[in-house]
Write a protein that holds these residues in place. Structure first.
Motif, mmCIF file in Angstrom:
data_model
loop_
_atom_site.group_PDB
_atom_site.id
_atom_site.type_symbol
_atom_site.label_atom_id
_atom_site.label_comp_id
_atom_site.label_asym_id
_atom_site.label_seq_id
_atom_site.Cartn_x
_atom_site.Cartn_y
_atom_site.Cartn_z
ATOM 1 N N LEU A 106 -10.852 3.504 -7.410
ATOM 2 C CA LEU A 106 -10.167 4.072 -6.251
ATOM 3 C C LEU A 106 -10.569 3.306 -4.993
ATOM 4 C CD1 LEU A 106 -10.361 7.977 -6.483
ATOM 5 C CD2 LEU A 106 -8.415 6.500 -6.962
ATOM 6 N N ASN A 107 -9.648 3.271 -4.051
ATOM 7 C CA ASN A 107 -9.873 2.682 -2.730
ATOM 8 C C ASN A 107 -10.032 1.164 -2.743
ATOM 9 O OD1 ASN A 107 -9.886 5.324 -1.553
ATOM 10 N ND2 ASN A 107 -11.992 5.565 -2.245
ATOM 11 N N SER A 108 -9.821 0.549 -3.914
ATOM 12 C CA SER A 108 -9.846 -0.914 -3.939
ATOM 13 C C SER A 108 -8.497 -1.455 -3.472
ATOM 14 C CB SER A 108 -10.176 -1.431 -5.344
ATOM 15 O OG SER A 108 -9.234 -0.967 -6.306
ATOM 16 N N THR A 109 -8.509 -2.620 -2.840
ATOM 17 C CA THR A 109 -7.302 -3.210 -2.260
ATOM 18 C C THR A 109 -6.895 -4.454 -3.045
ATOM 19 O OG1 THR A 109 -7.838 -2.363 -0.064
ATOM 20 C CG2 THR A 109 -6.286 -4.203 -0.171
ATOM 21 N N TRP A 110 -5.580 -4.556 -3.310
ATOM 22 C CA TRP A 110 -5.050 -5.633 -4.138
ATOM 23 C C TRP A 110 -3.721 -6.126 -3.569
ATOM 24 C CZ3 TRP A 110 -7.978 -6.890 -8.477
ATOM 25 C CH2 TRP A 110 -8.961 -5.953 -8.827
ATOM 26 N N THR B 188 -0.524 -2.665 -17.284
ATOM 27 C CA THR B 188 0.693 -2.414 -18.037
ATOM 28 C C THR B 188 1.666 -1.591 -17.209
ATOM 29 O OG1 THR B 188 -0.061 -0.329 -19.034
ATOM 30 C CG2 THR B 188 -0.639 -2.375 -20.188
ATOM 31 N N ARG B 189 2.941 -1.742 -17.492
ATOM 32 C CA ARG B 189 3.946 -0.981 -16.753
ATOM 33 C C ARG B 189 3.695 0.520 -16.904
ATOM 34 N NH1 ARG B 189 10.599 -0.716 -16.970
ATOM 35 N NH2 ARG B 189 10.692 1.273 -15.885
ATOM 36 N N HIS B 190 3.406 0.976 -18.124
ATOM 37 C CA HIS B 190 3.225 2.411 -18.345
ATOM 38 C C HIS B 190 2.072 2.947 -17.500
ATOM 39 C CE1 HIS B 190 3.572 6.223 -20.349
ATOM 40 N NE2 HIS B 190 2.301 6.179 -20.732
ATOM 41 N N ALA B 191 0.959 2.227 -17.477
ATOM 42 C CA ALA B 191 -0.180 2.677 -16.674
ATOM 43 C C ALA B 191 0.167 2.669 -15.194
ATOM 44 C CB ALA B 191 -1.392 1.795 -16.939
ATOM 45 N N ALA B 192 0.906 1.635 -14.748
ATOM 46 C CA ALA B 192 1.237 1.501 -13.332
ATOM 47 C C ALA B 192 2.072 2.674 -12.815
ATOM 48 C CB ALA B 192 1.985 0.187 -13.102
ATOM 49 N N GLU B 193 2.792 3.327 -13.702
ATOM 50 C CA GLU B 193 3.608 4.475 -13.285
ATOM 51 C C GLU B 193 2.754 5.701 -12.972
ATOM 52 O OE1 GLU B 193 6.283 4.801 -16.573
ATOM 53 O OE2 GLU B 193 7.725 3.383 -15.722
ATOM 54 N N PHE B 194 1.489 5.699 -13.414
ATOM 55 C CA PHE B 194 0.615 6.861 -13.217
ATOM 56 C C PHE B 194 -0.605 6.520 -12.363
ATOM 57 C CE2 PHE B 194 2.966 7.569 -17.134
ATOM 58 C CZ PHE B 194 3.520 8.811 -16.879
ATOM 59 N N ILE B 195 -0.551 5.377 -11.704
ATOM 60 C CA ILE B 195 -1.546 4.976 -10.717
ATOM 61 C C ILE B 195 -0.849 5.012 -9.356
ATOM 62 C CG2 ILE B 195 -3.011 3.095 -9.912
ATOM 63 C CD1 ILE B 195 -3.111 2.159 -12.887
ATOM 64 N N TYR B 196 -1.468 5.643 -8.363
ATOM 65 C CA TYR B 196 -0.798 5.860 -7.084
ATOM 66 C C TYR B 196 -1.480 5.078 -5.975
ATOM 67 C CZ TYR B 196 1.111 9.505 -9.979
ATOM 68 O OH TYR B 196 1.697 10.173 -11.029
ATOM 69 N N ASP C 187 6.580 -7.013 -5.153
ATOM 70 C CA ASP C 187 5.822 -8.244 -5.345
ATOM 71 C C ASP C 187 5.413 -8.817 -3.991
ATOM 72 O OD1 ASP C 187 6.351 -7.860 -7.977
ATOM 73 O OD2 ASP C 187 7.502 -9.696 -8.288
ATOM 74 N N GLY C 188 4.170 -9.251 -3.881
ATOM 75 C CA GLY C 188 3.659 -9.790 -2.623
ATOM 76 C C GLY C 188 3.066 -8.743 -1.704
ATOM 77 N N GLU C 189 3.246 -7.470 -2.035
ATOM 78 C CA GLU C 189 2.752 -6.386 -1.186
ATOM 79 C C GLU C 189 1.252 -6.179 -1.389
ATOM 80 O OE1 GLU C 189 3.945 -1.706 -0.294
ATOM 81 O OE2 GLU C 189 4.964 -2.840 -1.872
ATOM 82 N N THR C 190 0.543 -5.845 -0.310
ATOM 83 C CA THR C 190 -0.869 -5.496 -0.389
ATOM 84 C C THR C 190 -0.994 -3.982 -0.402
ATOM 85 O OG1 THR C 190 -1.573 -7.519 0.734
ATOM 86 C CG2 THR C 190 -3.118 -5.663 0.743
ATOM 87 N N ILE C 191 -1.727 -3.468 -1.383
ATOM 88 C CA ILE C 191 -1.813 -2.014 -1.573
ATOM 89 C C ILE C 191 -3.283 -1.609 -1.776
ATOM 90 C CG2 ILE C 191 0.511 -1.782 -2.514
ATOM 91 C CD1 ILE C 191 -2.460 -1.731 -4.890
ATOM 92 N N THR C 192 -3.536 -0.315 -1.587
ATOM 93 C CA THR C 192 -4.845 0.261 -1.872
ATOM 94 C C THR C 192 -4.665 1.362 -2.915
ATOM 95 O OG1 THR C 192 -5.661 -0.206 0.351
ATOM 96 C CG2 THR C 192 -6.837 1.484 -0.911
ATOM 97 N N ILE C 193 -5.532 1.383 -3.920
ATOM 98 C CA ILE C 193 -5.453 2.386 -4.983
ATOM 99 C C ILE C 193 -5.877 3.739 -4.414
ATOM 100 C CG2 ILE C 193 -6.212 3.059 -7.277
ATOM 101 C CD1 ILE C 193 -4.517 0.494 -7.173
ATOM 102 N N HIS C 194 -4.971 4.708 -4.479
ATOM 103 C CA HIS C 194 -5.192 6.014 -3.837
ATOM 104 C C HIS C 194 -5.567 7.115 -4.827
ATOM 105 C CE1 HIS C 194 -4.699 9.354 -1.088
ATOM 106 N NE2 HIS C 194 -3.783 9.891 -1.863
ATOM 107 N N ALA C 195 -4.947 7.134 -6.009
ATOM 108 C CA ALA C 195 -5.184 8.224 -6.953
ATOM 109 C C ALA C 195 -4.731 7.822 -8.349
ATOM 110 C CB ALA C 195 -4.438 9.490 -6.507
ATOM 111 N N PHE C 196 -5.254 8.568 -9.329
ATOM 112 C CA PHE C 196 -4.825 8.431 -10.715
ATOM 113 C C PHE C 196 -4.349 9.799 -11.205
ATOM 114 C CE2 PHE C 196 -8.657 5.587 -10.407
ATOM 115 C CZ PHE C 196 -7.952 4.391 -10.329
#
Length: 218
Positions: A179-183, A207-215, A153-162
């Motif tokens: 992809l490559n969006s920052t949040w 969703t938690r389930h989706a978040a487990e397969f987004i890198y 929580d509070g971390e800034t991340i970039t979407i790398h892969a699905f």
């Protein structure tokens, strides 16, 4: 995915889950979770793959690919991701459509065709899902990926892969997570609730389930 998942998808999944390490044993439950199939379906398919010499199953420990199984998996990953790249980038179709159609094209494609497509595409390194594409010599080293769910929580991340899953790809397209969006991870709701992401433009719930397969990149 359904219980009609092909044997080649099993081979690809074992390779991906092992991170390319030939000695890493993958459990039936890991495969079932990744492919959204039942454990009994996994057991049945692994029996068939062992009979054809494509996997080695060690009861209670897991499964590894044989040399033949690994070669098949890498060849199919290469053709699948090249087709995806062509359909998504050159035909300008959604990644979910590219993935779905590549599933029908990758099995029978010849090496000559895939080398020509690779050259036409100027030798892309990554698929539209952000996953590495094996080269013409079938060199392939899957990346160690960190799931979105593991971000703090509070971390800034970039979407790398699905992960390569049709339902997931449709999901991220529907909610608008490119992809490559920052949040920034704003919070995660209690009782196994979704992750709340935001940036300067908007807020998303994953969703938690989706978040487990987004890198992610951190």
């Amino acid at each position: 995915m359904s219980d009609s998942v092909s044997k080649t998808q099993y081979l690809q999944t074992i390779l991906e889950l092992s991170g390319g390490d030939e000695s890493t044993k993958i459990s039936n439950n890991q495969i079932a979770d990744h492919l959204h199939v039942t454990p009994s379906s996994v057991s049945n398919m692994l029996t068939k793959l062992q009979e054809t010499g494509e996997v080695n199953v060690v009861p209670y420990y897991g499964v590894t690919l044989t040399k033949t199984g690994r070669e098949t998996a890498i060849r199919l990953i290469r053709s699948h991701r090249l087709f995806e790249t062509f359909i998504a980038e050159d035909l300008d179709l959604p990644v979910s459509v590219a993935h779905d159609n590549a599933d029908h094209l990758d099995h029978d494609a010849t090496g000559q065709l895939m080398d020509a497509l690779d050259s036409f595409l100027k030798h892309p390194k990554y698929s539209p899902q952000g996953l590495p594409i094996p080269d013409a010599e079938y060199h392939y080293s899957p990346e160690k990926l960190t799931s979105l769910y593991d971000a703090k929580d509070g971390e800034t991340i970039t979407i790398h892969a699905f992960t390569e899953d049709l339902e997931l790809l449709r999901y991220v397209e529907t909610i608008g997570l490119p992809l490559n969006s920052t949040w920034t991870i704003k919070e995660r709701l209690p009782f196994d609730g979704p992750l709340i992401l935001n940036n300067d433009e908007r807020e998303l719930q994953i969703t938690r389930h989706a978040a487990e397969f987004i890198y992610i990149e951190q």
